[in-house]
Write a protein that holds these residues in place. Sequence first.
Motif, PDB file in Angstrom:
ATOM      1  N   THR A 153     -25.080   6.178  17.179  1.00 56.32           N
ATOM      2  CA  THR A 153     -25.262   7.318  16.835  1.00 56.32           C
ATOM      3  C   THR A 153     -25.517   7.874  15.457  1.00 56.32           C
ATOM      4  O   THR A 153     -24.814   7.276  14.950  1.00 56.32           O
ATOM      5  CB  THR A 153     -24.035   8.065  17.007  1.00 56.32           C
ATOM      6  OG1 THR A 153     -23.812   8.051  19.019  1.00 56.32           O
ATOM      7  CG2 THR A 153     -23.825   9.530  17.155  1.00 56.32           C
ATOM      8  N   VAL A 154     -26.383   8.960  15.312  1.00 53.48           N
ATOM      9  CA  VAL A 154     -26.793   9.263  14.056  1.00 53.48           C
ATOM     10  C   VAL A 154     -26.862  10.821  13.763  1.00 53.48           C
ATOM     11  O   VAL A 154     -27.000  11.528  15.566  1.00 53.48           O
ATOM     12  CB  VAL A 154     -28.400   8.941  13.991  1.00 53.48           C
ATOM     13  CG1 VAL A 154     -28.808  10.033  12.494  1.00 53.48           C
ATOM     14  CG2 VAL A 154     -28.867   8.027  14.125  1.00 53.48           C
ATOM     15  N   ARG A 155     -26.226  11.459  13.586  1.00 53.55           N
ATOM     16  CA  ARG A 155     -25.699  12.851  12.869  1.00 53.55           C
ATOM     17  C   ARG A 155     -26.405  13.638  11.391  1.00 53.55           C
ATOM     18  O   ARG A 155     -25.857  12.550  10.456  1.00 53.55           O
ATOM     19  CB  ARG A 155     -23.996  13.235  12.702  1.00 53.55           C
ATOM     20  CG  ARG A 155     -23.108  13.067  13.948  1.00 53.55           C
ATOM     21  CD  ARG A 155     -24.098  13.212  15.240  1.00 53.55           C
ATOM     22  NE  ARG A 155     -23.043  14.936  14.788  1.00 53.55           N
ATOM     23  CZ  ARG A 155     -22.919  15.768  16.102  1.00 53.55           C
ATOM     24  NH1 ARG A 155     -23.421  15.111  17.280  1.00 53.55           N
ATOM     25  NH2 ARG A 155     -22.580  17.200  15.608  1.00 53.55           N
ATOM     26  N   ASP A 156     -26.505  14.369  11.232  1.00 52.31           N
ATOM     27  CA  ASP A 156     -27.144  15.228  10.612  1.00 52.31           C
ATOM     28  C   ASP A 156     -25.626  15.838   9.355  1.00 52.31           C
ATOM     29  O   ASP A 156     -25.366  16.231   9.756  1.00 52.31           O
ATOM     30  CB  ASP A 156     -27.962  16.441  10.649  1.00 52.31           C
ATOM     31  CG  ASP A 156     -29.600  16.332  10.932  1.00 52.31           C
ATOM     32  OD1 ASP A 156     -29.952  14.882  10.861  1.00 52.31           O
ATOM     33  OD2 ASP A 156     -30.103  17.023  11.643  1.00 52.31           O
ATOM     34  N   VAL A 157     -26.102  15.342   8.111  1.00 54.90           N
ATOM     35  CA  VAL A 157     -24.935  16.008   7.606  1.00 54.90           C
ATOM     36  C   VAL A 157     -25.868  16.939   5.825  1.00 54.90           C
ATOM     37  O   VAL A 157     -26.716  16.396   5.209  1.00 54.90           O
ATOM     38  CB  VAL A 157     -23.829  15.336   6.831  1.00 54.90           C
ATOM     39  CG1 VAL A 157     -23.619  14.271   7.993  1.00 54.90           C
ATOM     40  CG2 VAL A 157     -24.377  13.700   5.871  1.00 54.90           C
TER      41      VAL A 157
END
Length: 141
Positions: A97-101
Amino acid sequence: MSDLLERLRARGWRLTSQRRVVAEVLEGDHVHLTADEVHTRATARLPEISRATVYNTLGELVALGEVLELDAVGRAKRYDPNAHRAHQHLVCSGCGTVRDVHPRGDALAALPATERHGFTLAAAEITYRGLCPNCRPRQGA
Protein backbone atom coordinates in the motif's frame (compact mmCIF):
# COMPACT_ATOMS: atom_id res chain seq x y z
CA MET A 1 -14.16 16.16 -12.85
CA SER A 2 -10.74 15.09 -11.64
CA ASP A 3 -7.79 17.43 -11.38
CA LEU A 4 -5.96 15.17 -13.85
CA LEU A 5 -8.71 15.53 -16.46
CA GLU A 6 -8.68 19.31 -16.02
CA ARG A 7 -4.90 19.42 -16.50
CA LEU A 8 -5.10 17.24 -19.61
CA ARG A 9 -7.86 19.38 -21.15
CA ALA A 10 -5.84 22.53 -20.41
CA ARG A 11 -2.89 21.01 -22.27
CA GLY A 12 -5.09 20.26 -25.27
CA TRP A 13 -4.43 16.52 -24.98
CA ARG A 14 -6.93 14.66 -27.14
CA LEU A 15 -9.21 12.83 -24.73
CA THR A 16 -10.47 9.75 -26.51
CA SER A 17 -12.91 7.60 -24.56
CA GLN A 18 -10.05 5.24 -23.65
CA ARG A 19 -7.76 8.02 -22.44
CA ARG A 20 -10.59 9.63 -20.48
CA VAL A 21 -11.41 6.34 -18.71
CA VAL A 22 -7.76 5.81 -17.72
CA ALA A 23 -7.62 9.37 -16.33
CA GLU A 24 -10.90 8.85 -14.46
CA VAL A 25 -9.59 5.62 -12.90
CA LEU A 26 -6.59 7.56 -11.60
CA GLU A 27 -8.82 10.18 -9.94
CA GLY A 28 -8.56 10.73 -6.19
CA ASP A 29 -6.20 11.16 -3.29
CA HIS A 30 -3.76 8.40 -2.42
CA VAL A 31 -4.26 6.69 -5.78
CA HIS A 32 -1.23 4.54 -6.59
CA LEU A 33 -2.50 1.80 -8.87
CA THR A 34 -0.51 -0.71 -10.88
CA ALA A 35 -1.09 -0.85 -14.64
CA ASP A 36 -3.04 -4.09 -14.17
CA GLU A 37 -5.25 -2.45 -11.53
CA VAL A 38 -5.87 0.48 -13.88
CA HIS A 39 -6.79 -1.98 -16.64
CA THR A 40 -9.19 -3.92 -14.39
CA ARG A 41 -10.96 -0.73 -13.28
CA ALA A 42 -10.98 0.70 -16.80
CA THR A 43 -12.58 -2.45 -18.29
CA ALA A 44 -15.37 -2.17 -15.71
CA ARG A 45 -16.20 1.23 -17.27
CA LEU A 46 -15.24 0.52 -20.87
CA PRO A 47 -15.14 -3.26 -21.52
CA GLU A 48 -13.44 -2.97 -24.92
CA ILE A 49 -10.34 -1.13 -23.63
CA SER A 50 -7.23 -3.22 -24.20
CA ARG A 51 -4.33 -3.78 -21.85
CA ALA A 52 -1.99 -2.28 -24.48
CA THR A 53 -4.08 0.90 -24.62
CA VAL A 54 -3.91 1.23 -20.83
CA TYR A 55 -0.12 0.72 -20.81
CA ASN A 56 0.37 3.15 -23.71
CA THR A 57 -1.85 5.78 -22.09
CA LEU A 58 -0.01 5.47 -18.78
CA GLY A 59 3.29 5.85 -20.64
CA GLU A 60 2.02 8.99 -22.37
CA LEU A 61 0.78 10.47 -19.09
CA VAL A 62 4.18 9.84 -17.48
CA ALA A 63 6.00 11.34 -20.49
CA LEU A 64 3.75 14.43 -20.24
CA GLY A 65 4.65 14.78 -16.55
CA GLU A 66 0.99 14.47 -15.55
CA VAL A 67 1.39 11.15 -13.73
CA LEU A 68 4.32 9.90 -11.66
CA GLU A 69 5.62 6.37 -12.17
CA LEU A 70 6.67 4.91 -8.83
CA ASP A 71 9.21 2.15 -8.87
CA ALA A 72 8.27 0.03 -5.88
CA VAL A 73 11.30 -2.18 -5.32
CA GLY A 74 10.40 -5.82 -5.96
CA ARG A 75 6.83 -4.93 -6.93
CA ALA A 76 4.94 -3.69 -9.97
CA LYS A 77 5.28 -0.02 -10.83
CA ARG A 78 2.50 2.21 -9.56
CA TYR A 79 1.04 5.37 -11.07
CA ASP A 80 0.40 8.52 -9.06
CA PRO A 81 -1.73 11.34 -10.52
CA ASN A 82 -0.55 13.73 -7.81
CA ALA A 83 2.29 14.96 -10.04
CA HIS A 84 2.03 18.68 -9.35
CA ARG A 85 1.85 18.82 -5.55
CA ALA A 86 4.99 18.29 -3.52
CA HIS A 87 4.75 15.12 -1.46
CA GLN A 88 6.61 11.99 -0.45
CA HIS A 89 5.45 8.39 -0.15
CA LEU A 90 4.78 6.00 2.71
CA VAL A 91 4.95 2.36 1.55
CA CYS A 92 3.86 -0.75 3.45
CA SER A 93 6.61 -3.37 3.27
CA GLY A 94 3.98 -6.06 3.73
CA CYS A 95 1.18 -5.44 1.24
CA GLY A 96 2.65 -2.61 -0.85
CA THR A 97 0.00 0.00 0.00
CA VAL A 98 1.25 3.49 -0.89
CA ARG A 99 0.06 6.72 0.75
CA ASP A 100 1.01 10.31 0.01
CA VAL A 101 2.56 12.15 2.95
CA HIS A 102 3.57 15.76 3.42
CA PRO A 103 6.43 15.99 5.93
CA ARG A 104 7.39 19.38 7.25
CA GLY A 105 10.66 20.96 6.29
CA ASP A 106 12.71 21.13 3.12
CA ALA A 107 14.01 17.73 1.99
CA LEU A 108 16.68 19.41 -0.14
CA ALA A 109 17.99 21.42 2.80
CA ALA A 110 18.09 18.26 4.94
CA LEU A 111 21.07 16.92 2.98
CA PRO A 112 24.21 18.56 4.42
CA ALA A 113 26.59 20.25 1.99
CA THR A 114 29.28 17.73 2.99
CA GLU A 115 27.09 14.92 1.60
CA ARG A 116 26.25 16.57 -1.74
CA HIS A 117 29.55 15.69 -3.46
CA GLY A 118 29.44 18.88 -5.53
CA PHE A 119 25.92 18.24 -6.85
CA THR A 120 23.47 21.08 -7.31
CA LEU A 121 20.24 19.68 -5.93
CA ALA A 122 17.04 20.00 -7.91
CA ALA A 123 14.67 17.53 -6.24
CA ALA A 124 14.41 14.92 -3.51
CA GLU A 125 12.34 11.76 -3.49
CA ILE A 126 11.90 10.24 -0.07
CA THR A 127 10.13 6.95 0.54
CA TYR A 128 9.19 6.02 4.07
CA ARG A 129 8.75 2.28 4.62
CA GLY A 130 7.02 0.38 7.38
CA LEU A 131 3.98 -1.77 8.07
CA CYS A 132 0.42 -0.52 7.67
CA PRO A 133 -2.15 -1.26 10.40
CA ASN A 134 -3.42 -4.30 8.46
CA CYS A 135 0.06 -5.86 8.15
CA ARG A 136 1.48 -4.89 11.56
CA PRO A 137 1.37 -7.70 14.11
CA ARG A 138 -1.37 -7.06 16.62
CA GLN A 139 -0.30 -6.34 20.21
CA GLY A 140 -1.05 -9.25 22.50
CA ALA A 141 -1.81 -11.65 19.64
